[in-house]
Design an enzyme around this catalytic site. Sequence first.
Site, PDB file in Angstrom:
ATOM      1  N   HIS A   1      54.818  28.212 -14.920  1.00  0.00           N
ATOM      2  CA  HIS A   1      55.992  27.317 -14.890  1.00  0.00           C
ATOM      3  C   HIS A   1      56.506  26.985 -13.495  1.00  0.00           C
ATOM      4  O   HIS A   1      56.933  25.859 -13.244  1.00  0.00           O
ATOM      5  CB  HIS A   1      57.152  27.961 -15.665  1.00  0.00           C
ATOM      6  CG  HIS A   1      56.999  27.903 -17.147  1.00  0.00           C
ATOM      7  ND1 HIS A   1      57.136  26.746 -17.875  1.00  0.00           N
ATOM      8  CD2 HIS A   1      56.726  28.868 -18.045  1.00  0.00           C
ATOM      9  CE1 HIS A   1      56.958  27.009 -19.165  1.00  0.00           C
ATOM     10  NE2 HIS A   1      56.692  28.281 -19.290  1.00  0.00           N
TER      11      HIS A   1
ATOM     12  N   GLU B   1      55.160  23.284 -21.911  1.00  0.00           N
ATOM     13  CA  GLU B   1      54.183  24.362 -22.171  1.00  0.00           C
ATOM     14  C   GLU B   1      52.745  23.844 -22.261  1.00  0.00           C
ATOM     15  O   GLU B   1      51.840  24.483 -21.713  1.00  0.00           O
ATOM     16  CB  GLU B   1      54.526  25.091 -23.476  1.00  0.00           C
ATOM     17  CG  GLU B   1      55.802  25.918 -23.432  1.00  0.00           C
ATOM     18  CD  GLU B   1      55.723  27.116 -22.468  1.00  0.00           C
ATOM     19  OE1 GLU B   1      56.739  27.788 -22.282  1.00  0.00           O
ATOM     20  OE2 GLU B   1      54.643  27.381 -21.886  1.00  0.00           O
TER      21      GLU B   1
ATOM     22  N   SER C   1      48.250  28.658 -17.369  1.00  0.00           N
ATOM     23  CA  SER C   1      48.216  30.124 -17.159  1.00  0.00           C
ATOM     24  C   SER C   1      47.219  30.799 -18.103  1.00  0.00           C
ATOM     25  O   SER C   1      47.110  32.018 -18.129  1.00  0.00           O
ATOM     26  CB  SER C   1      49.612  30.716 -17.410  1.00  0.00           C
ATOM     27  OG  SER C   1      50.002  30.457 -18.753  1.00  0.00           O
TER      28      SER C   1
ATOM     29  N   HIS D   1      52.651  34.465 -16.769  1.00  0.00           N
ATOM     30  CA  HIS D   1      52.781  33.163 -17.447  1.00  0.00           C
ATOM     31  C   HIS D   1      53.947  32.394 -16.853  1.00  0.00           C
ATOM     32  O   HIS D   1      53.807  31.219 -16.500  1.00  0.00           O
ATOM     33  CB  HIS D   1      53.014  33.348 -18.950  1.00  0.00           C
ATOM     34  CG  HIS D   1      53.527  32.093 -19.614  1.00  0.00           C
ATOM     35  ND1 HIS D   1      52.698  31.056 -19.988  1.00  0.00           N
ATOM     36  CD2 HIS D   1      54.795  31.687 -19.892  1.00  0.00           C
ATOM     37  CE1 HIS D   1      53.432  30.066 -20.497  1.00  0.00           C
ATOM     38  NE2 HIS D   1      54.714  30.415 -20.445  1.00  0.00           N
TER      39      HIS D   1
HETATM   40  N1  HBI Z   1      63.107  32.651 -23.733  1.00  0.00           N
HETATM   41  N2  HBI Z   1      62.630  33.846 -21.783  1.00  0.00           N
HETATM   42  C1  HBI Z   1      62.376  32.798 -22.601  1.00  0.00           C
HETATM   43  N3  HBI Z   1      61.402  31.918 -22.272  1.00  0.00           N
HETATM   44  C2  HBI Z   1      61.110  30.856 -23.059  1.00  0.00           C
HETATM   45  O1  HBI Z   1      60.213  30.047 -22.743  1.00  0.00           O
HETATM   46  C3  HBI Z   1      61.863  30.666 -24.245  1.00  0.00           C
HETATM   47  C4  HBI Z   1      62.865  31.593 -24.552  1.00  0.00           C
HETATM   48  N4  HBI Z   1      63.582  31.435 -25.682  1.00  0.00           N
HETATM   49  C5  HBI Z   1      63.381  30.343 -26.587  1.00  0.00           C
HETATM   50  C6  HBI Z   1      62.295  29.427 -26.168  1.00  0.00           C
HETATM   51  N5  HBI Z   1      61.604  29.596 -25.058  1.00  0.00           N
HETATM   52  C7  HBI Z   1      61.908  28.237 -26.995  1.00  0.00           C
HETATM   53  O2  HBI Z   1      62.105  28.468 -28.366  1.00  0.00           O
HETATM   54  C8  HBI Z   1      62.701  27.025 -26.523  1.00  0.00           C
HETATM   55  O3  HBI Z   1      61.995  25.875 -26.828  1.00  0.00           O
HETATM   56  C9  HBI Z   1      64.034  27.011 -27.125  1.00  0.00           C
HETATM   57 FE    FE Z   2      56.419  29.291 -21.085  1.00  0.00          FE
END
Ligand code: HBI
Ligand code: FE
Length: 289
Positions: free
Chosen positions: A149, A190, A209, A144
């Site tokens: 991304h 996303e 994805s 993903h």
């Molecule tokens: N941590 N590794 C990772 N990847 C993410 O996409 C991610 C995260 N922590 C919090 C988060 N996304 C979302 O809640 C953000 O919008 C803050």
């Molecule tokens: Fe993501």
Amino acid sequence: METPTGAVMPAVYGQSERPPRGDYSRGGAVLADYTCPQDWASYTPADHDTYRRLYERQAAQLPGLACDAFIASLPSLGVKDRIPRFEEINERLYKATRWEVVAVPGLIPELPFFTLLANRKFPVTDWIRKPEEFDYIVEPDVFHDLFGHVPMLFDPTFADYVQRYGQGGIKAHELGAGEKLARLYWYTVEFGLIRQPDGLRAYGAGVLSSVGELQHAVRSPEPYRLPLDLLRTMRTRYKIDSYQSTYFVIDSFAQLFELTAPDFTPLYQELAMQPDIEAGVLLPGESTA
Ligand code: HBI
Ligand code: FE
């Protein structure tokens, strides 16, 4: 759950209440910013084969559904028949937009997440789903994060938007508005859609994805598709374990970048006085694309 810095990690990620999946200690290899070395040697032949099969199936779907910028950059991910080494991707990514991919054990708390983005470091979970999870997994895994991304981070304007989003996220966290701003991430990075001269396309990683959601988001008559608007988008709740019932559409990545220029403080004040909107709901006067 213990973390590198000894802090207890909040179990809430977005809206999932389950503790995050992943080994957050790695024998002390996880740093205070939650990054860790990519444990490339730990991948099994089955892991590489899962990546190869996911890549092959998803890449075949892209024409007519993924945006031009994504399709143009996908080859920059490098190898398709095994999980790439992050440092190999970084040689190309850093030259393109000064971003780099960093390995993390899985979902991380919002402030470290925003801080990495603000420093043009994209956190990529380094484990991959099990073969039995081939069609669906709730948490972001390496497929993903890399396939969904990273290609978009080769687009200079989008890359600047994501850094600015991270900078805004640090401020939102201080203002207690992280959950509102998380919705902007959700409905752009996303699950974002973009209108191209040749039609609607996906640029969001969660769509790009996913084997089933790409058709649903771009072609299905079911979901609502609204123009991206900061207040409307940040009022809109989302579900993390089903196809979206509302998508937000932009006309260009420059529009996204300009959107995040102003200080969001007054927006957060206004949002505090307005009720959330469930996904899959149209307000009076709204029409879906
Ligand atoms: N941590 N590794 C990772 N990847 C993410 O996409 C991610 C995260 N922590 C919090 C988060 N996304 C979302 O809640 C953000 O919008 C803050
Ligand atoms: Fe993501």
